[in-house]
Scaffold this active site. Structure first.
Site, mmCIF file in Angstrom:
data_model
loop_
_atom_site.group_PDB
_atom_site.id
_atom_site.type_symbol
_atom_site.label_atom_id
_atom_site.label_comp_id
_atom_site.label_asym_id
_atom_site.label_seq_id
_atom_site.Cartn_x
_atom_site.Cartn_y
_atom_site.Cartn_z
ATOM 1 N N VAL A 11 0.908 -1.196 -0.215
ATOM 2 C CA VAL A 11 0.258 0.153 0.265
ATOM 3 C C VAL A 11 0.842 1.221 0.040
ATOM 4 C CG1 VAL A 11 -1.714 1.352 1.332
ATOM 5 C CG2 VAL A 11 -2.065 -1.055 1.168
ATOM 6 N N ASP A 30 11.352 3.354 5.997
ATOM 7 C CA ASP A 30 10.660 1.985 6.304
ATOM 8 C C ASP A 30 12.112 1.560 7.203
ATOM 9 O OD1 ASP A 30 8.792 -0.192 4.948
ATOM 10 O OD2 ASP A 30 10.306 -0.871 6.381
ATOM 11 N N LYS A 35 15.027 -3.629 2.026
ATOM 12 C CA LYS A 35 14.139 -3.185 1.018
ATOM 13 C C LYS A 35 14.601 -1.579 0.697
ATOM 14 C CE LYS A 35 9.390 -4.340 1.671
ATOM 15 N NZ LYS A 35 8.227 -4.008 2.550
ATOM 16 N N GLU A 151 -7.516 2.638 1.987
ATOM 17 C CA GLU A 151 -7.235 2.777 0.411
ATOM 18 C C GLU A 151 -8.125 1.325 -0.118
ATOM 19 O OE1 GLU A 151 -5.666 -0.109 -0.707
ATOM 20 O OE2 GLU A 151 -5.452 -1.365 1.162
ATOM 21 N N LYS A 204 -13.862 1.326 4.911
ATOM 22 C CA LYS A 204 -12.815 0.258 4.627
ATOM 23 C C LYS A 204 -13.502 -0.909 5.068
ATOM 24 C CE LYS A 204 -9.077 -1.473 3.440
ATOM 25 N NZ LYS A 204 -8.667 -1.706 1.856
ATOM 26 N N PHE A 249 -17.459 -9.356 -8.678
ATOM 27 C CA PHE A 249 -17.386 -10.136 -7.667
ATOM 28 C C PHE A 249 -18.563 -11.168 -7.264
ATOM 29 C CE2 PHE A 249 -13.902 -9.022 -5.096
ATOM 30 C CZ PHE A 249 -13.124 -8.005 -6.071
ATOM 31 N N LYS A 251 -18.181 -14.472 -8.988
ATOM 32 C CA LYS A 251 -17.670 -15.482 -9.461
ATOM 33 C C LYS A 251 -17.471 -16.542 -8.453
ATOM 34 C CE LYS A 251 -14.118 -16.426 -13.195
ATOM 35 N NZ LYS A 251 -14.389 -17.824 -12.838
ATOM 36 N N CYS A 260 -6.266 -9.364 2.779
ATOM 37 C CA CYS A 260 -7.208 -8.407 3.297
ATOM 38 C C CYS A 260 -8.503 -8.955 3.542
ATOM 39 C CB CYS A 260 -7.262 -7.337 2.028
ATOM 40 S SG CYS A 260 -5.832 -6.611 1.470
ATOM 41 N N LYS A 263 -8.622 -11.367 6.475
ATOM 42 C CA LYS A 263 -8.019 -10.467 7.803
ATOM 43 C C LYS A 263 -9.261 -9.397 8.081
ATOM 44 C CE LYS A 263 -4.894 -7.251 7.278
ATOM 45 N NZ LYS A 263 -5.283 -5.757 7.355
HETATM 46 C C1 UGA Z 1 -9.184 -6.246 -1.815
HETATM 47 C C2 UGA Z 1 -10.171 -5.436 -2.301
HETATM 48 O O1 UGA Z 1 -10.743 -5.729 -3.734
HETATM 49 C C3 UGA Z 1 -9.468 -3.992 -2.526
HETATM 50 O O2 UGA Z 1 -10.685 -3.085 -2.770
HETATM 51 C C4 UGA Z 1 -9.124 -3.728 -1.081
HETATM 52 O O3 UGA Z 1 -8.545 -2.421 -1.202
HETATM 53 C C5 UGA Z 1 -7.814 -4.462 -0.991
HETATM 54 O O4 UGA Z 1 -8.459 -5.977 -0.699
HETATM 55 C C6 UGA Z 1 -7.094 -4.164 0.416
HETATM 56 O O5 UGA Z 1 -7.800 -3.958 1.505
HETATM 57 O O6 UGA Z 1 -6.034 -3.877 0.488
HETATM 58 P P1 UGA Z 1 -7.095 -7.768 -3.032
HETATM 59 O O7 UGA Z 1 -7.248 -8.680 -1.804
HETATM 60 O O8 UGA Z 1 -6.002 -7.737 -3.592
HETATM 61 O O9 UGA Z 1 -8.200 -6.484 -2.872
HETATM 62 O O10 UGA Z 1 -7.864 -8.844 -4.271
HETATM 63 P P2 UGA Z 1 -9.517 -9.075 -4.716
HETATM 64 O O11 UGA Z 1 -9.376 -8.591 -6.243
HETATM 65 O O12 UGA Z 1 -10.369 -8.258 -4.072
HETATM 66 O O13 UGA Z 1 -9.723 -10.415 -4.646
HETATM 67 C C7 UGA Z 1 -9.650 -11.087 -3.245
HETATM 68 C C8 UGA Z 1 -10.015 -12.605 -3.455
HETATM 69 O O14 UGA Z 1 -11.187 -12.994 -3.857
HETATM 70 C C9 UGA Z 1 -9.065 -13.603 -4.315
HETATM 71 O O15 UGA Z 1 -9.003 -14.422 -3.846
HETATM 72 C C10 UGA Z 1 -10.089 -13.656 -5.495
HETATM 73 O O16 UGA Z 1 -9.632 -14.984 -6.187
HETATM 74 C C11 UGA Z 1 -11.395 -13.826 -4.751
HETATM 75 N N1 UGA Z 1 -12.777 -13.611 -5.665
HETATM 76 C C12 UGA Z 1 -12.605 -12.181 -6.098
HETATM 77 C C13 UGA Z 1 -13.363 -14.519 -5.969
HETATM 78 O O17 UGA Z 1 -13.347 -15.496 -5.356
HETATM 79 N N2 UGA Z 1 -14.469 -14.061 -6.861
HETATM 80 C C14 UGA Z 1 -14.797 -13.073 -7.243
HETATM 81 O O18 UGA Z 1 -15.753 -12.860 -7.865
HETATM 82 C C15 UGA Z 1 -13.756 -11.985 -7.109
#
Ligand code: UGA
Length: 430
Positions: A11, A30, A35, A151, A204, A249, A251, A260, A263
């Site tokens: 982030v 950091d 890093k 974020e 958030k 979302f 799928k 994320c 947690k």
């Molecule tokens: C997620 C949120 O989408 C972001 O908006 C947020 O900022 C971020 O967390 C965070 O808090 O930092 P991220 O964890 O990078 O982002 O990934 P996503 O694209 O949201 O996917 C998360 C999980 O859901 C993946 O394992 C993905 O395979 C799964 N997923 C997603 C599904 O199983 N089905 C879907 O339709 C979409």
């Protein structure tokens, strides 16, 4: 503006680089010396589309600097953005130890008025507590205000998510703080939502948990589809035309992972518990996801019986495509289960192998050539829908595998064409 970013994790780094790209002078700090050394050679420590290029460009034009000297960076900044990790405690609550220690350092070292912005995902009420902690430890006669600015970047698309953000949320308790943050984000030209600090913190968690809930709901329906003979993909398409539901979302698969959703669902549930409230929907999302993660191996156990000494190919280990991150990836409990049951695992992933080797060492065999993993395999499991995996044809599986049996946790292929090639194909909710 002069901006200090504390913590160059995923982030912090994306935020810092993006702010430098739009013309702010950014000082990133950091405690991880390795890093910082790497970043000072213009090397990007994370796998994130377009980030490396922007990093190099802005280091070259001296818009972003990296150091381990917190004190110096604090002195230069008008705004200090805290983007350090808030890992999970054993009970699911957020661990604010690192955050609090940075806050004390700020209070002790800042010699001019500054706005402290919390970008880390923190429990509701943290901004208030941080403000108290600052006031308690203040060394100089300065005014330090605190704002919340969560974020919404997703890994793999973080840079484009920043520049095309659906919204920028700022939680403030003064007009002055709002003005500073508006100025900082003005070059992005995105909608800005202004709230009080607690509401911003809640936005958030509520956003992430809602998305997690959406996925778990679809996985639950997918499981029911299997029982009653419906097809979750068609169901999702049919639902998506309703604008109130939306098309994203929906799928179904082997569950959500990453740093994320797992947690943040636990943290919000914990927060509710702590206030004697049971957040039933989030609890359900967590429970469905935990079960869903093991869905494929359970199905395979029913079909195959025993995995002992079988060559099994695992395609995809990252929690989603576009990242090398394997944190909380559904592949992990599945690999563990298969190893415990004596399987001989051959793993392919385009970028996640280094991380999975760190976890399983020589218990697994890894390759970056997909065909090598599949060759002579008796079974294939798919945990990530990488494009190269979705492009593989049933014909190729048939040619390469000893017995063409595929358990697809991300519905990568058309189910009907499996029959055509005489491939035993199991997917989710179809
Ligand atoms: C997620 C949120 O989408 C972001 O908006 C947020 O900022 C971020 O967390 C965070 O808090 O930092 P991220 O964890 O990078 O982002 O990934 P996503 O694209 O949201 O996917 C998360 C999980 O859901 C993946 O394992 C993905 O395979 C799964 N997923 C997603 C599904 O199983 N089905 C879907 O339709 C979409």
């Amino acid at each position: 503006m002069n901006i200090c970013i504390v913590g160059v994790g995923y982030v912090g780094l994306v935020t810092g680089v993006s702010l430098s790209e739009v013309g702010h002078k950014v000082y990133c700090v950091d405690t991880d010396e390795n890093k910082i050394k790497l970043l000072n050679t213009s090397e990007c420590p994370i796998y994130e589309k377009d980030l490396g290029l922007l990093l190099k460009k802005n280091i070259k034009r001296k818009m972003i600097e990296f150091s381990t000297n917190h004190k110096n960076c604090f002195e230069l900044a008008e705004v200090i953005v805290i983007a350090i990790g808030t890992p999970e405690n054993c009970d699911g609550s957020a661990n604010l130890e690192f955050l609090n220690s940075v806050v004390v350092q700020i209070a002790e070292n800042v010699k001019k008025d500054v706005l402290v912005v919390l970008k880390s995902t923190v429990p509701v009420g943290t901004s208030d507590n941080v403000e108290k902690l600052i006031n308690k430890n203040l060394k100089y006669n300065v005014k330090i205000e605190v704002a919340s600015n969560p974020e919404f970047l997703a890994q793999g698309t973080a840079v484009s998510d920043t520049f095309n953000a659906a919204r920028i949320v700022i939680g403030v308790n003064s007009v002055g703080s709002e003005k500073i943050l508006r100025k900082m984000y003005e070059p992005f030209n995105r909608p800005i939502v202004v709230t009080d600090r607690k509401s911003a913190e809640m936005i958030k968690y509520a956003s992430n948990d809602f998305l997690a809930l959406k996925i778990s709901f679809m996985n639950d329906i997918a499981n029911l589809c299997e029982i009653v003979g419906a097809n979750i993909e068609d169901v999702a398409v049919g639902m998506s035309y309703d604008e109130r539901i939306g098309s994203k979302f929906l799928k179904a698969g082997v569950g959500y992972g990453g740093s994320c959703f797992p947690k943040d669902t636990k943290a919000l549930r914990w927060l509710a518990c702590d206030h004697n409230y049971e957040l039933k929907t989030v609890k359900a999302a967590i429970e469905v996801n935990e079960k869903q993660k093991m869905k494929l191996v359970m199905k395979a156990t029913e079909v195959i019986g025993c995995f002992r000494n079988k060559k099994i190919a695992i395609l995809g280990v990252t929690y989603k495509p576009g990242t090398d991150d394997i944190r909380e990836a559904p592949s992990i409990p599945n690999i563990t289960y298969l190893l415990e049951n004596g399987a001989n695992l051959h793993i392919y992933d385009p970028v996640g192998l280094e991380n999975i080797i760190k976890l399983f060492g020589d218990k697994i065999k890894c390759t970056n050539i997909m065909e090598h993993a599949i060759k002579d395999a008796e079974l294939v499991f798919i945990f990530t829908e990488w494009e190269e995996i979705t492009k593989l044809s049933f014909e190729q599986y048939k040619k390469l595998m000893k017995t063409p049996i595929i358990f697809d946790g991300r519905n990568c292929y058309n189910k009907e064409s499996a029959d055509q090639f005489n491939v035993q194909y199991y997917s989710i909710g179809r």
